[in-house]
Design a protein around this motif. Structure first.
Motif, PDB file in Angstrom:
ATOM      1  N   ALA A  26      19.264 -15.337 -18.944  1.00  0.00           N
ATOM      2  CA  ALA A  26      18.636 -16.617 -19.272  1.00  0.00           C
ATOM      3  C   ALA A  26      18.523 -17.504 -18.036  1.00  0.00           C
ATOM      4  O   ALA A  26      17.482 -18.126 -17.786  1.00  0.00           O
ATOM      5  N   ILE A  27      19.592 -17.557 -17.247  1.00  0.00           N
ATOM      6  CA  ILE A  27      19.561 -18.375 -16.028  1.00  0.00           C
ATOM      7  C   ILE A  27      18.580 -17.789 -15.019  1.00  0.00           C
ATOM      8  O   ILE A  27      17.762 -18.510 -14.423  1.00  0.00           O
ATOM      9  N   LEU A  28      18.631 -16.477 -14.818  1.00  0.00           N
ATOM     10  CA  LEU A  28      17.761 -15.843 -13.826  1.00  0.00           C
ATOM     11  C   LEU A  28      16.294 -15.904 -14.227  1.00  0.00           C
ATOM     12  O   LEU A  28      15.416 -16.123 -13.376  1.00  0.00           O
ATOM     13  N   SER A  29      15.996 -15.731 -15.501  1.00  0.00           N
ATOM     14  CA  SER A  29      14.598 -15.765 -15.930  1.00  0.00           C
ATOM     15  C   SER A  29      13.998 -17.148 -15.737  1.00  0.00           C
ATOM     16  O   SER A  29      12.827 -17.281 -15.353  1.00  0.00           O
ATOM     17  N   ALA A  30      14.794 -18.193 -15.965  1.00  0.00           N
ATOM     18  CA  ALA A  30      14.307 -19.557 -15.712  1.00  0.00           C
ATOM     19  C   ALA A  30      14.087 -19.779 -14.219  1.00  0.00           C
ATOM     20  O   ALA A  30      13.118 -20.443 -13.812  1.00  0.00           O
ATOM     21  N   LEU A  31      14.952 -19.228 -13.398  1.00  0.00           N
ATOM     22  CA  LEU A  31      14.830 -19.375 -11.948  1.00  0.00           C
ATOM     23  C   LEU A  31      13.610 -18.638 -11.417  1.00  0.00           C
ATOM     24  O   LEU A  31      12.916 -19.129 -10.517  1.00  0.00           O
ATOM     25  N   GLY A  33      15.559 -13.863  -0.525  1.00  0.00           N
ATOM     26  CA  GLY A  33      14.721 -14.939  -1.027  1.00  0.00           C
ATOM     27  C   GLY A  33      15.264 -15.638  -2.245  1.00  0.00           C
ATOM     28  O   GLY A  33      15.289 -16.875  -2.320  1.00  0.00           O
ATOM     29  N   VAL A  34      15.720 -14.883  -3.227  1.00  0.00           N
ATOM     30  CA  VAL A  34      16.132 -15.468  -4.502  1.00  0.00           C
ATOM     31  C   VAL A  34      17.350 -16.370  -4.297  1.00  0.00           C
ATOM     32  O   VAL A  34      18.371 -15.938  -3.784  1.00  0.00           O
ATOM     33  N   GLY A  35      17.211 -17.612  -4.699  1.00  0.00           N
ATOM     34  CA  GLY A  35      18.269 -18.589  -4.520  1.00  0.00           C
ATOM     35  C   GLY A  35      18.080 -19.473  -3.300  1.00  0.00           C
ATOM     36  O   GLY A  35      18.659 -20.556  -3.221  1.00  0.00           O
ATOM     37  N   MET A  36      17.267 -18.988  -2.331  1.00  0.00           N
ATOM     38  CA  MET A  36      17.015 -19.776  -1.118  1.00  0.00           C
ATOM     39  C   MET A  36      15.559 -20.223  -1.011  1.00  0.00           C
ATOM     40  O   MET A  36      15.271 -21.300  -0.505  1.00  0.00           O
ATOM     41  N   GLN A  37      14.637 -19.426  -1.504  1.00  0.00           N
ATOM     42  CA  GLN A  37      13.222 -19.753  -1.499  1.00  0.00           C
ATOM     43  C   GLN A  37      12.724 -19.914  -2.946  1.00  0.00           C
ATOM     44  O   GLN A  37      13.270 -19.290  -3.858  1.00  0.00           O
ATOM     45  N   PRO A  38      11.695 -20.720  -3.163  1.00  0.00           N
ATOM     46  CA  PRO A  38      11.082 -20.745  -4.501  1.00  0.00           C
ATOM     47  C   PRO A  38      10.502 -19.368  -4.810  1.00  0.00           C
ATOM     48  O   PRO A  38       9.735 -18.830  -4.018  1.00  0.00           O
ATOM     49  N   MET A  39      10.877 -18.790  -5.939  1.00  0.00           N
ATOM     50  CA  MET A  39      10.438 -17.441  -6.305  1.00  0.00           C
ATOM     51  C   MET A  39       9.935 -17.456  -7.745  1.00  0.00           C
ATOM     52  O   MET A  39      10.728 -17.435  -8.689  1.00  0.00           O
ATOM     53  N   VAL A  76      20.146 -27.178  -4.650  1.00  0.00           N
ATOM     54  CA  VAL A  76      20.788 -26.165  -3.809  1.00  0.00           C
ATOM     55  C   VAL A  76      19.875 -25.793  -2.654  1.00  0.00           C
ATOM     56  O   VAL A  76      20.286 -25.751  -1.483  1.00  0.00           O
ATOM     57  N   ARG A  77      18.618 -25.525  -2.966  1.00  0.00           N
ATOM     58  CA  ARG A  77      17.656 -25.131  -1.937  1.00  0.00           C
ATOM     59  C   ARG A  77      17.473 -26.251  -0.909  1.00  0.00           C
ATOM     60  O   ARG A  77      17.466 -26.006   0.301  1.00  0.00           O
TER      61      ARG A  77
END
Length: 389
Positions: A63-68, A188-194, A289-290
């Protein structure tokens, strides 16, 4: 945001200045507490422990990852690492002799080795050269594409230079030409918009232990719903089929989601760790965070310039990155990284340059201290070189 509280939440700050977060991130006290709760619960209740509920923990992670990522939870599967995910993709697709796959120059091995078997089957593997800027890279990549190009697989951010690649432009190009687009999202994931849908990414794999601050040995596989049928499972296990909790009679029908690529019993402890990490980042806000990562990176870049270092990302200032790569004429980067390690400053050497990568738990004070240590190390190296002359 109270970044001081985040700083205090990471015990490693009492021992080291950890500037290699695009390599591996340390654990905060929230992770330690979550794992203690899990272990105590497991010791008392075994697999009946509430904290060891596979379905609930997996659902919350997705759920968290899909929203991200801008995808559906059903398009995600938990794996062990990027390489496993890339092998699932590469081994599951089908190509014909004469087809072409485009890879990235100086790419991390996890997105090279899984594709090599295609060369033995008559598929041509090409390498897109790295460029000084994302725009130049896009132009040079497009010039390589032919009518035989079937797939392009690239990292979201180059691990040696810190340069973000123009995924949205590449994804749109691939969509218009029916070329499959695969992304190694580890950096990328967590540091860049993905946003996988906006970027038209068909498949992606990434690890948990970098910008997402999760555990070693856990990764994520993304498969766009419209590409699921194209990917044949090479490995099939207990959890690959429908109604997997009922062992007999055996079943032939695979799960209708990306979870068909999950084989069997995973490490629930790693999942608990990852969920605690994701929940912590979500509570802060992934955008915050980013922004903080970029703020610390910019602060670091200025300190490096002040001591005479050239910063690679100055070539693409309009594309912020948390990976700060630098070099200085006459300075050997490998010995510098070792000298920093002796001062408990953790960095990495990549392609003859020094690579730093701050995360949210670091402070400007620590970056100042790291820059001082680097400056002193440079003076020590130059003095040693002059003595040898």
């Amino acid at each position: 945001m109270n970044w001081r509280h985040v700083y205090e939440n990471y015990p490693i700050n009492r021992e080291r200045i950890w500037l290699n977060n695009c390599g591996i991130t340390p654990a905060g006290t929230h992770i330690v507490k979550a794992m203690n709760r899990f272990m105590n619960d497991y010791a008392l209740n075994g697999v009946h422990a509430a904290t060891a509920d596979y379905g609930r923990v997996r659902q919350h992670i997705k759920a968290i990852l899909s929203a991200l990522l801008g995808c559906a939870p059903e398009e995600l599967c938990l794996v062990h690492n990027t390489a496993e995910g890339m092998n699932v993709i590469s081994r599951g697709l089908r190509f014909e002799p004469g087809d072409e796959i485009i890879l990235l120059e100086n790419e991390y091995p996890s997105n090279i080795y899984p594709w090599r078997h295609w060369r033995d089957k008559g598929v041509k593997l090409l390498t897109a050269p790295m460029a000084a800027t994302p725009d130049t890279f896009f132009e040079e990549l497009m010039a390589m594409v032919t009518t035989r190009t079937r797939l392009i697989t690239l990292s979201a951010v180059h691990w040696c230079t810190g340069m973000p690649l123009p995924l949205a432009r590449i994804g749109e190009f691939c969509r218009d030409r029916e070329i499959r687009f695969v992304v190694d999202g580890a950096q990328g994931v967590g540091m860049q918009p993905m946003d996988v849908r906006r970027m038209h990414i068909d498949f992606m794999a990434f690890s948990a232990w970098k910008w997402l601050m999760g555990p070693l040995g856990l990764g994520v596989l993304y498969i766009a719903e419209n590409r699921l049928a194209e990917l044949e499972p090479v490995f099939v296990g207990t959890e690959s089929v429908v109604m997997d909790e009922v062992y007999l009679p055996y079943k032939r029908e695979l799960k209708p989601t990306a979870d068909r690529f999950g084989f069997s019993t995973s490490s629930i402890g790693d999942w608990v760790y990852f969920l605690a990490a994701l929940t912590y980042l979500e509570q802060i806000g992934f955008d915050s965070v980013r922004d903080r990562i970029f703020e610390l990176a910019e602060y670091l870049k200025q300190r490096l310039r002040n001591i005479g270092f050239q910063v690679l990302s100055d070539r693409f200032p309009e594309h912020p990155t948390g990976i700060v790569v630098c070099e200085k004429p006459g300075v050997q980067s490998g010995p510098m990284v070792q000298r920093l390690a002796n001062q408990k400053v953790v960095a990495a050497e990549r392609l003859g340059r020094i690579r730093f990568s701050p995360h949210i738990y670091l402070s400007e004070y620590q970056i100042d201290a790291a820059a001082r240590s680097l400056s002193q190390a440079c003076m020590g190296q130059m003095y040693a070189q002059s003595m040898r002359r």
